[in-house]
Design a protein around this motif. Structure first.
Motif, PDB file in Angstrom:
ATOM      1  N   GLU A  64      -4.105   3.705  -0.203  1.00 54.10           N
ATOM      2  CA  GLU A  64      -4.490   3.015  -1.429  1.00 54.10           C
ATOM      3  C   GLU A  64      -3.632   1.747  -1.553  1.00 54.10           C
ATOM      4  OE1 GLU A  64      -6.879   3.893  -3.495  1.00 54.10           O
ATOM      5  OE2 GLU A  64      -7.313   5.848  -2.572  1.00 54.10           O
ATOM      6  N   VAL A  65      -4.261   0.647  -1.914  1.00 51.36           N
ATOM      7  CA  VAL A  65      -3.514  -0.582  -2.177  1.00 51.36           C
ATOM      8  C   VAL A  65      -3.063  -0.559  -3.638  1.00 51.36           C
ATOM      9  CG1 VAL A  65      -3.631  -3.095  -2.344  1.00 51.36           C
ATOM     10  CG2 VAL A  65      -4.689  -1.924  -0.403  1.00 51.36           C
ATOM     11  N   SER A 115       0.821  -1.206   0.000  1.00 52.62           N
ATOM     12  CA  SER A 115       0.000   0.000   0.000  1.00 52.62           C
ATOM     13  C   SER A 115       0.855   1.256   0.000  1.00 52.62           C
ATOM     14  CB  SER A 115      -0.924   0.012   1.224  1.00 52.62           C
ATOM     15  OG  SER A 115      -0.171   0.060   2.422  1.00 52.62           O
ATOM     16  N   ARG A 131       0.451   5.245   1.555  1.00 54.70           N
ATOM     17  CA  ARG A 131      -0.378   5.972   2.513  1.00 54.70           C
ATOM     18  C   ARG A 131       0.106   7.407   2.648  1.00 54.70           C
ATOM     19  NH1 ARG A 131      -0.189   3.457   7.930  1.00 54.70           N
ATOM     20  NH2 ARG A 131       2.016   3.238   7.457  1.00 54.70           N
TER      21      ARG A 131
END
Length: 309
Positions: A37-38, A10, A12
């Protein structure tokens, strides 16, 4: 200030103001924006040794959105740290060039030791009074896991990073959907060997409190609490016993990715790797003799932000 943590699974963002000095030494940052968000930057790195072009592009799209947010909120200082996947990749220069062009600052590909220290700084600030020192802080990422032992007053006493993470262990061992008992046994043995190496370097078995960081831990804790939605306030500083962690891990490893997606607290980008992440946590608790884990929503991201203070 704006902090970005770009890991194996991810990316961040935290944009925050420093707390009022009158609030005391344990006061948290005043969050303006906290996002995740991944992007799976570490896709295939364990096998190929390279960052996949599509993974770099996914990261670029998320980073461009973050850059807009940073500008809108008027952050005066920006620091981006990239971790395990971009340490390992032979084409890391492509990644760095993309970040420079998209964000306007160069990413810092931090060492495992620095990653561990940032995680500790972010995690221990504001821990509740019943979290007895010294702490063993473990940050279970996508490609690696950091082990840090220390206290608030003296800081980090010892730290080490080992290459066990939820993405890496899934790609290396857990090919089945759900994984077979043989695959789980192989993953458990690999994780246990790495954890024992880590605990030979840091005195984790002597710590009084285990503090667990990152999405694998917070997801397991959310499931253990029976939450019907992901609630950071309920998860932050919640304590879960070993027996409950073991139950959740067994359940997750027995489910398909589609079945895990039906769990109310499950992030869609974590469903395929959460079994491995839970297993890493369980094995750490087992090998370190920890009866419980305290989850923290504050981690390396907060540590990066505090480093700009």
């Amino acid at each position: 200030m704006a902090a970005i943590d770009c890991g194996t699974n991810s990316i961040r963002l935290l944009v925050a103001d420093l707390p009022d000095p009158a609030a005391g030494p344990q006061a948290p940052l005043a969050d303006l924006s906290r996002r995740m968000e991944v992007v799976r930057l570490g896709q295939g790195v364990d096998r190929t040794g390279r960052l996949a072009p599509e993974a770099i592009e996914r990261t670029r799209v998320a980073l461009a959105d973050y850059a807009t947010e940073i500008e809108k909120l008027g952050a005066e200082r920006v620091r981006m740290c990239a971790t395990s996947a971009s340490r390992d990749a032979s084409n890391a220069d492509d990644f760095r060039a993309m970040v420079q062009q998209t964000l306007g600052v160069a990413p810092e590909v931090v060492s495992g030791d620095e990653e561990a220290r940032l995680s500790f700084t972010g995690a221990v600030r504001g821990l509740p009074a019943d979290a007895e020192e010294p702490y063993l802080v473990v940050d279970i990422g996508g490609g690696s896991t950091e082990f840090v032992v220390g206290t608030r007053a003296r800081g980090v006493a010892a730290a080490v990073s080992v290459d066990i993470g939820c993405v890496r262990m899934t790609e290396r061992h857990l090919a089945g959907d759900p994984p077979t008992p043989e695959q789980v046994a192989a993953a458990r043995a690999d994780i246990a060997a790495a954890v024992d190496r880590a605990l030979a370097t840091v005195p984790g078995r002597e710590a009084a409190t285990l503090v667990g960081l990152a999405g694998s831990v917070t997801t397991v804790v959310a499931i253990a609490q029976g939450l019907t939605g992901y609630d950071p306030a309920r998860i932050h500083h919640a304590r879960v016993p070993y027996e409950r962690v073991a139950e959740v891990t067994t359940d997750l490893l027995g489910k398909t990715a589609a079945q895990r997606l039906e769990i109310p607290v499950m992030h869609p980008g974590r469903a395929d790797v959460i079994g491995a992440g839970a297993l890493v946590l369980q094995v750490i608790m087992d090998r370190a003799g920890m009866p419980s884990v305290v989850a923290s929503e504050h981690d390396i991201l907060d540590g990066i932000a505090w480093s700009l203070a």
